[in-house]
Write an enzyme that holds these catalytic residues in place. Sequence first.
Site, short mmCIF file in Angstrom:
data_model
loop_
_atom_site.label_atom_id
_atom_site.label_comp_id
_atom_site.label_asym_id
_atom_site.label_seq_id
_atom_site.Cartn_x
_atom_site.Cartn_y
_atom_site.Cartn_z
N LYS A 9 0.95 -1.11 0.02
CA LYS A 9 0.13 -0.23 0.13
C LYS A 9 0.93 1.22 -0.12
O LYS A 9 2.00 1.26 -0.08
CB LYS A 9 -0.75 -0.10 1.28
CG LYS A 9 -1.93 -1.28 1.10
CD LYS A 9 -2.98 -1.02 1.83
CE LYS A 9 -3.28 -1.96 3.05
NZ LYS A 9 -4.78 -1.75 3.79
N TYR A 49 -12.64 -2.46 -1.97
CA TYR A 49 -12.97 -2.26 -0.32
C TYR A 49 -14.56 -2.25 -0.20
O TYR A 49 -14.89 -1.77 0.82
CB TYR A 49 -12.36 -1.03 0.08
CG TYR A 49 -10.81 -1.23 0.68
CD1 TYR A 49 -10.56 -2.75 1.22
CD2 TYR A 49 -9.69 -0.57 0.22
CE1 TYR A 49 -9.08 -2.90 1.73
CE2 TYR A 49 -8.50 -0.81 0.30
CZ TYR A 49 -8.16 -1.86 1.25
OH TYR A 49 -6.62 -2.29 1.36
N PHE A 57 -14.57 4.60 8.30
CA PHE A 57 -13.40 4.75 7.87
C PHE A 57 -13.36 4.48 6.40
O PHE A 57 -12.05 4.47 5.85
CB PHE A 57 -12.44 3.41 8.48
CG PHE A 57 -12.82 2.14 8.41
CD1 PHE A 57 -12.22 1.24 7.44
CD2 PHE A 57 -13.27 1.53 9.35
CE1 PHE A 57 -12.52 0.19 7.15
CE2 PHE A 57 -13.91 0.20 9.10
CZ PHE A 57 -13.11 -0.58 8.20
N THR A 91 -4.98 -7.06 11.35
CA THR A 91 -5.48 -5.73 10.62
C THR A 91 -4.46 -4.44 11.25
O THR A 91 -4.02 -3.70 10.53
CB THR A 91 -6.71 -5.56 10.45
OG1 THR A 91 -7.25 -6.40 9.97
CG2 THR A 91 -7.06 -4.10 9.58
N ASN A 112 -1.46 0.18 7.21
CA ASN A 112 -0.94 -0.81 7.75
C ASN A 112 0.04 -1.66 6.57
O ASN A 112 0.18 -2.97 6.71
CB ASN A 112 -1.94 -1.69 8.24
CG ASN A 112 -3.08 -1.96 7.26
OD1 ASN A 112 -3.11 -1.56 6.24
ND2 ASN A 112 -4.00 -2.76 7.73
N HIS A 115 -2.04 -5.51 1.77
CA HIS A 115 -3.35 -6.08 1.64
C HIS A 115 -2.90 -7.40 1.12
O HIS A 115 -1.96 -7.63 0.22
CB HIS A 115 -3.97 -5.35 0.37
CG HIS A 115 -5.11 -6.24 0.18
ND1 HIS A 115 -6.63 -6.30 0.80
CD2 HIS A 115 -5.43 -7.12 -0.94
CE1 HIS A 115 -7.10 -7.57 0.08
NE2 HIS A 115 -6.67 -7.73 -0.59
N GLU A 126 -9.90 -10.68 -7.15
CA GLU A 126 -8.91 -9.38 -6.66
C GLU A 126 -7.82 -9.53 -7.93
O GLU A 126 -7.26 -8.45 -8.43
CB GLU A 126 -8.40 -9.47 -5.46
CG GLU A 126 -9.65 -9.07 -4.51
CD GLU A 126 -8.79 -9.21 -2.85
OE1 GLU A 126 -7.85 -9.61 -2.56
OE2 GLU A 126 -9.39 -8.91 -2.01
P1 IDP Z 1 -7.31 -6.76 6.36
O1 IDP Z 1 -6.52 -5.45 5.32
O2 IDP Z 1 -6.46 -7.08 7.39
O3 IDP Z 1 -7.75 -7.79 5.58
P2 IDP Z 1 -10.05 -5.51 6.65
O4 IDP Z 1 -10.85 -5.62 7.90
O5 IDP Z 1 -10.48 -6.14 5.20
O6 IDP Z 1 -8.67 -5.82 6.82
O7 IDP Z 1 -9.80 -3.71 6.30
C1 IDP Z 1 -9.20 -3.27 5.32
C2 IDP Z 1 -8.31 -2.20 5.40
O8 IDP Z 1 -9.25 -1.03 5.89
C3 IDP Z 1 -7.28 -2.36 6.63
O9 IDP Z 1 -6.19 -3.17 5.96
C4 IDP Z 1 -7.16 -1.03 7.05
O10 IDP Z 1 -6.03 -0.44 6.14
C5 IDP Z 1 -8.37 -0.36 6.89
N1 IDP Z 1 -9.22 -0.49 8.09
C6 IDP Z 1 -9.88 -1.51 8.64
N2 IDP Z 1 -10.44 -1.13 9.88
C7 IDP Z 1 -10.22 0.25 10.28
C8 IDP Z 1 -10.40 0.99 11.25
O11 IDP Z 1 -11.06 0.62 12.18
N3 IDP Z 1 -9.81 2.06 11.19
C9 IDP Z 1 -9.13 2.53 10.03
N4 IDP Z 1 -9.02 1.98 9.05
C10 IDP Z 1 -9.44 0.72 8.93
#
Ligand code: IDP
Length: 151
Positions: A9, A49, A57, A91, A112, A115, A126
């Site tokens: 990312k 997403y 978010f 995550t 983070n 992905h 994807e």
């Molecule tokens: P993942 O990337 O670990 O599969 P997902 O729940 O699919 O996690 O969330 C997608 C992305 O959305 C995360 O990688 C992160 O960048 C963002 N994200 C998820 N939850 C939050 C949150 O509570 N606050 C801010 N960003 C979030």
Amino acid sequence: MEKTLIILKPDAIQRRLLGKIISRFEEKGLQITGMKMMMIPDSLARAHYVSHKGKDFFEPLVSYTTSSPVVVIVVKGKNAIEIARKMMGVTFGSKAEPGTIRGDYAVSNRFNLIHGSDSPSSAEKEIAAFFTKEEIVDYQPIDLSWVYDIS
Ligand code: IDP
């Protein structure tokens, strides 16, 4: 053999962590079968997403994802989807275990770094959304019999 979509990312590029993260997949024994740098268009970020649409978010997530280039990678191997998710860590960077990519390099919830597809059906969708068939190169690695216990 399974294939999974990995996205390094925007923060991975801006923080110059591409090499370190890609090395982890190579060193694990997984195979890179597709890789390119791109700007993710707004429409693709929203589609990618879509399961988070409506959450607080979501808009910041779309902005972050489209704010700077990403590197998209198709990683191949036995159980590649589950292995890559374990290597990424949970995550939120602050919660991810040390030894994982997020655990070692991230502290943020949103920023983070990486992905990885979460299931075979997501991986298939994807990969098709980010790569053309021609961009995936299915070469035969020379070390497979040493990576796996096959002869
Ligand atoms: P993942 O990337 O670990 O599969 P997902 O729940 O699919 O996690 O969330 C997608 C992305 O959305 C995360 O990688 C992160 O960048 C963002 N994200 C998820 N939850 C939050 C949150 O509570 N606050 C801010 N960003 C979030």
